[in-house]
Design an enzyme around this catalytic site. Structure first.
Site, PDB file in Angstrom:
ATOM      1  N   LYS A  79       0.848  -1.200   0.000  1.00  0.00           N
ATOM      2  CA  LYS A  79       0.000   0.000   0.000  1.00  0.00           C
ATOM      3  C   LYS A  79       0.878   1.242   0.000  1.00  0.00           C
ATOM      4  O   LYS A  79       1.916   1.280   0.680  1.00  0.00           O
ATOM      5  CB  LYS A  79      -0.909  -0.035   1.237  1.00  0.00           C
ATOM      6  CG  LYS A  79      -1.990   1.040   1.269  1.00  0.00           C
ATOM      7  CD  LYS A  79      -2.881   0.892   2.511  1.00  0.00           C
ATOM      8  CE  LYS A  79      -3.992   1.917   2.574  1.00  0.00           C
ATOM      9  NZ  LYS A  79      -4.855   1.733   3.758  1.00  0.00           N
ATOM     10  N   SER A 154      -9.780   1.733   2.770  1.00  0.00           N
ATOM     11  CA  SER A 154      -8.861   2.474   1.925  1.00  0.00           C
ATOM     12  C   SER A 154      -7.816   1.600   1.218  1.00  0.00           C
ATOM     13  O   SER A 154      -7.205   2.059   0.263  1.00  0.00           O
ATOM     14  CB  SER A 154      -8.150   3.542   2.758  1.00  0.00           C
ATOM     15  OG  SER A 154      -7.320   2.940   3.731  1.00  0.00           O
ATOM     16  N   SER A 178      -9.987  -0.557   7.047  1.00  0.00           N
ATOM     17  CA  SER A 178      -9.384  -0.385   5.726  1.00  0.00           C
ATOM     18  C   SER A 178      -8.696  -1.618   5.144  1.00  0.00           C
ATOM     19  O   SER A 178      -8.326  -1.615   3.976  1.00  0.00           O
ATOM     20  CB  SER A 178      -8.381   0.773   5.758  1.00  0.00           C
ATOM     21  OG  SER A 178      -9.082   1.989   5.700  1.00  0.00           O
TER      22      SER A 178
END
Lengths: 478, 476
Positions: A79, A154, A178
């Site tokens: 990420k 996210s 997330s």
């Protein structure tokens, strides 16, 4: 053998046994990215050349028996809010478009020393603020199960990359769901460990007291192996815990005989989609068939989780994001005077959702409102923790959905942020209470969109969650 | 002035701690490195970096707290103070607001009316900021983060002081305690000790506090005293003219001996303090506290008492010597080397203080070592040099910390021990000064002094004046 269909652990085994190599695996992943990425856009950055170089270097170490762990040679996506030395780390924000860290996040460093090979950086909601990966400054990610839908967020890029076979596993971060919510939307496995289990050093902070790094992957076995690799006590992170029970793979046992599973009535009431409800309860039935003892109970305080979470997370975010000012790194707007430079830089550098949370957070911390909002939220947070403590006196884990519905269509969510926030109802409590939570696929709805089953455990009880999730996963395969 | 006024003063004192590394990272705190060389991701506010408390900072803060009779907060936290400025890389300063490490202490100062207790509201730990360098030539401002993250404690007093003299006495007391602890060198001029003065005036006898102002940029005791005097008069003039004092922060201009307003309460910032979620709360254990307590040094009062018992030197000398940790250390090290207390004390009280005063230096700046001071005393004891030469050697030693024995040998400053040469010189002087000889023989005792002087001159100072005196008396 279709390489891309292998789990991370299966690929690692194949590489160790000489059936394939780290380079072949990376080439397969890069070819898949080449083919799928224009549609899904899981990544903000794919480092093709670097990835192949790293794969060759790792293969050499495997050949020389310097590396022999389960993840050696396995391609990983990270990420974009995790710092990667020499590779831009943007948090999917214009603010950090040119930021190249001089250090890697501790979790990334640990994966690399275990022999995992970094492919690139995955898309996300800007600074991890959002539930759809649509707030990214670099375009939306589409759900590989159906590109008309969002992948969740996210960590949407990481979840989608796993689902699209554009990597063998990925790292995400979970502040209010997330990891678990995009895992649910994309039909992959995702886990948030107990707060403090994985070092936050090098994770660009959203809400420091809630952020945890965790895996997104294809199987529960992968999940346990990856978590074992990234969990560590790190002296660079004061909130990192000293644990001696991080042998998470010991939880990979198909046995839930006598396991007490609590089902909170509050998680199955109004607002929950009928198909999701049905699939989750069906999954509970599978565990019951395997000998688990199911019991409904009232968790209480569930309605308070969302306001509490958004007060605390926004407060911390408003302070954590102050360092992005145009002075030291990142985006800088031209201006005649210092304060004008600050304002213009931050107005242009941050997207609307980030600005909304900064304003919300600044408000709840401001003089005259601190007690009424922030302090009160901290008190409710402690009460929520208390409710879970009481539940875990009776249950080994708590079972429920990861999200009230399956993935929404692209473009549906951002118009009504409050509604979007309410979608976090089942995930935020684990962050407020510091608990571990895992999400595994448990079917699809009538449109074919994945549904996720969430299991929450008491602090340090990841192995119980892994045991229940593994048992369920294996039962479904039989 | 129609009414009588009383001045009410409270102090906020920042002290830079003498740790080798910064408060939240491993970077060096050394002064004077090239810009941004003592930095890392943590003290430059890089994304993803995290602070980790330097335990030494906690030890010093607790040490100062115990020495100033504070309660130690057993469960304490760090808070973030949020404000935007380029010298502050995170745009928040990690400090303590809600649960500072030390609270409710006091120190005792001497005043003309007798000893008085000055209350300490709290002591908290915090990080220093970097430094902005404004380059007017290039029309740019640059930031140096070498100081960013240097540990500070802020000592906040109660509004218990009533005059500049009390303020100075309080600061001297704090400085001495902290220097004795080794927690800081406390140099106002160099900024390792900084004091902000909160001052208000009120009619004598009133128990209400007047509106206060805060004065910044005070870099010497002299500036503090003048700023207090100036601000007191400014406020009284305002009140006498029927105006009101505005609550504001003022900056003292030492060159103009005047202050001007920096910002008023109306544009005071909202710092949005909240507990720093990156740092775990600190729990002070009984063991830790005991360890610090056991490691506390001998402070001045105890030291003075011990000196009185152990060393035969005047009270005045004891006061001066113990008023500086450095001088007391020097004195004790000389004692350990076997020097006579009175001899060492004489050198410190006499030549040392004279030269310090002459050079405008403080006792902390004494550079000569106890070994060399003891060596010099030894040379005079053994009559290798006389007192005049000793003073000359001392001056060089004061400047450069030379080894006196080596220096005396190298420069040939030792006394001539050759009796024949001395006798010859004495005889020559007697022959050349018949008038003085006559005077002496007629009972003018003083005349012999002149003859001794003449002989010393002939010997270029390298004779023992006592022996010259003896020889003269023998011959006459």
């Amino acid at each position: 053998m279709e390489l891309l269909d292998l789990s991370a652990v299966e690929l690692g085994t194949a590489i160790r046994e000489g059936k394939t190599t780290a380079v072949e695996a990376m080439e397969a992943v890069l070819a898949q990215i080449e083919q799928k990425e224009s549609l899904y856009h899981c990544y903000v950055r794919v480092d093709r050349e670097g990835a192949l170089d790293r794969a060759r270097a790792v293969q050499k170490k495997i050949d020389e028996k310097e590396l022999s762990g389960p993840l050696a040679g396995v391609p990983v996506a990270v990420k974009d809010n995790l710092c990667t030395q020499g590779m831009a780390t943007t948090c999917a924000s214009r603010m950090l478009e040119n930021f190249v860290p001089a250090y890697s996040a501790e979790a990334v460093r640990r994966l690399e020393s275990a022999g995992a090979v970094l492919i690139g950086k995955t898309n996300m909601d800007e600074f991890a603020m959002g539930s759809t990966t649509e707030t990214s400054a670099y375009g939306v990610t589409r759900n590989p199960r159906d590109p008309q839908y969002v992948p969740g967020g996210s960590s949407g890029g990481s979840a989608a990359a796993v689902a699209a076979k554009e990597c063998f596993f990925a790292l995400g971060s979970d502040t209010g769901g997330s990891i678990r919510q995009p895992a649910s939307f994309c039909g992959v496995v995702g886990m948030k460990p107990t707060y403090g289990t994985v070092s936050r050093y090098g994770l660009v902070a959203y809400a420091s007291s809630l952020d945890q790094i965790g895996p997104l992957c294809k199987t529960v076995e992968d999940c346990a192996v990856i978590l074992e690799a990234i969990a560590s006590h790190d002296e660079k992170d004061s909130t990192s815990l000293q644990r001696t029970d991080t042998d998470f793979t010991a939880g990979l046992v198909q046995d839930v005989e006598g396991m007490r599973i609590g089902i909170p009535r509050d998680y199955f009431g109004e607002g929950l989609d009928g198909e999701v409800r049905e699939a989750v309860l069906k999954a509970a039935g599978v565990l019951k068939d395997r000998g688990a003892v199911l019991e409904e109970f009232d968790l209480s305080l569930v309605d308070y989780a969302i306001p509490t979470y958004y007060t605390i997370a926004a407060a911390e975010a408003s302070s954590n994001l102050e360092r992005f000012d145009g002075i030291k790194y990142g985006y800088r707007a031209q201006a005649q005077e210092l304060h004008q430079m600050y304002k213009t830089t931050r107005s242009q550098g941050f997207g609307p959702e980030v600005k909304r949370r900064i304003m919300l957070g600044s408000f709840v911390l401001s003089s005259g409102y601190y007690d009424a909002y922030y302090l009160k939220a901290l008190k409710v947070k402690a009460m929520i923790k208390g409710a879970f403590d009481r539940a875990f006196e009776k249950y080994d884990c708590i079972l429920g959905p990861a999200a009230p519905a399956t993935a929404p269509r692209l473009g549906e969510s951002l118009a009504d942020p409050l509604k979007m926030y309410l979608g976090d109802i089942y995930t935020v409590s684990a962050n407020l209470a510091g608990l571990p939570g895992i999400c595994i696929p448990c079917g699809t709805d009538s449109r074919g969109l994945p549904i996720g089953l969430q299991l929450l455990g008491d602090c340090f009880q990841e192995k119980k969650l892994i045991r229940a999730a593994y048992t369920y996963e294996q039962s479904c395969r039989e | 002035m129609s009414k009588e006024y009383e001045t009410v003063i409270g102090l906020e004192v920042h002290v830079e701690l003498a740790t080798a590394t910064k408060i939240f990272c491993g970077c060096s705190t050394a002064f004077g490195g090239r810009p941004n060389t003592h930095t890392c991701p943590v003290c430059t506010g890089m994304p993803g970096s995290l602070p980790v408390l330097n335990k030494k900072v906690l030890e010093y803060a607790v040490g100062v707290g115990l020495a100033t009779n504070c309660e130690i907060t057993r469960y304490c936290k760090f808070d973030r103070k949020n404000y935007f400025y380029p010298d502050n890389p995170q745009n928040y300063q990690i400090s303590q607001l809600y649960l500072p490490i030390c609270q409710n202490g006091w120190v005792e100062i001497d005043t003309p009316q007798g000893p008085r207790k000055i209350g300490i509201h709290e002591i908290h730990m915090e990080e220093d900021a970097g430094k902005l360098v404004h380059d007017s030539w290039e029309d740019v401002s640059l930031v140096d983060y070498n100081r960013s993250g240097v540990p500070l404690i802020e000592i906040v007093s109660q509004p218990d002081m009533r005059s500049a003299e009390e303020v100075i006495a309080y600061l001297e007391k704090l400085r001495l305690i902290i220097q004795y602890l080794g927690a800081s060198d406390c140099k106002l001029e160099e900024g390792s000790m900084r004091a902000d003065v909160n001052l208000s005036v009120r009619e004598k006898g009133s128990d209400q506090l007047g509106t206060r102002t805060e004065m910044k940029n005070l870099s010497s005791f002299r500036a503090i005293a003048r700023a207090i005097e100036g601000e007191k008069n400014r406020q009284i003039d305002l009140l006498e003219a029927g105006k009101t004092v505005v609550q504001e922060t003022r900056r003292w201009d030492e060159a103009k001996e005047d202050s001007y307003a920096m910002r008023s309460k109306e544009d005071a910032q909202d710092y949005r303090y909240f507990p720093d979620p990156d740092l775990a709360p600190i729990c002070i254990s009984d063991e830790f506290l005991e360890e610090i307590r056991a490691g506390q040094p001998e402070f001045r009062t105890e030291k003075m008492k011990r000196y009185r018992e152990e060393f035969d030197i005047p009270d005045y000398d004891i006061e001066i010597i113990t008023a500086s940790k450095h001088m007391a250390d020097l004195f004790e090290a000389s004692m350990a080397l076997g020097a006579a207390p009175k001899k060492v004390s004489n050198w410190l009280m006499g030549e040392t203080l004279r030269l310090l005063k002459e050079k405008g230096q403080g006792p902390e700046e004494i550079r000569f070592s106890p070994e060399h001071l003891t060596g010099l005393i030894d040379l005079t004891e053994r009559r290798i040099i006389n007192s005049t030469v000793a003073k000359e050697v001392f001056e060089v030693m004061f400047e450069k910390d030379i080894d006196p024995a080596g220096y005396v040998a190298e420069k040939g400053l030792g006394m001539v021990s050759d009796e024949d040469a001395l006798l010859a010189a004495v005889k020559e002087v007697i022959e050349a000064n018949p008038q003085s000889v006559q005077d002496y023989q007629n009972g003018k005792e003083k005349a012999i002094g002149f003859l001794v002087g003449q002989t010393m001159k002939a010997m270029k100072g390298k004779a023992d004046p006592g022996r010259v005196n003896e020889l003269l008396k023998e011959l006459l």
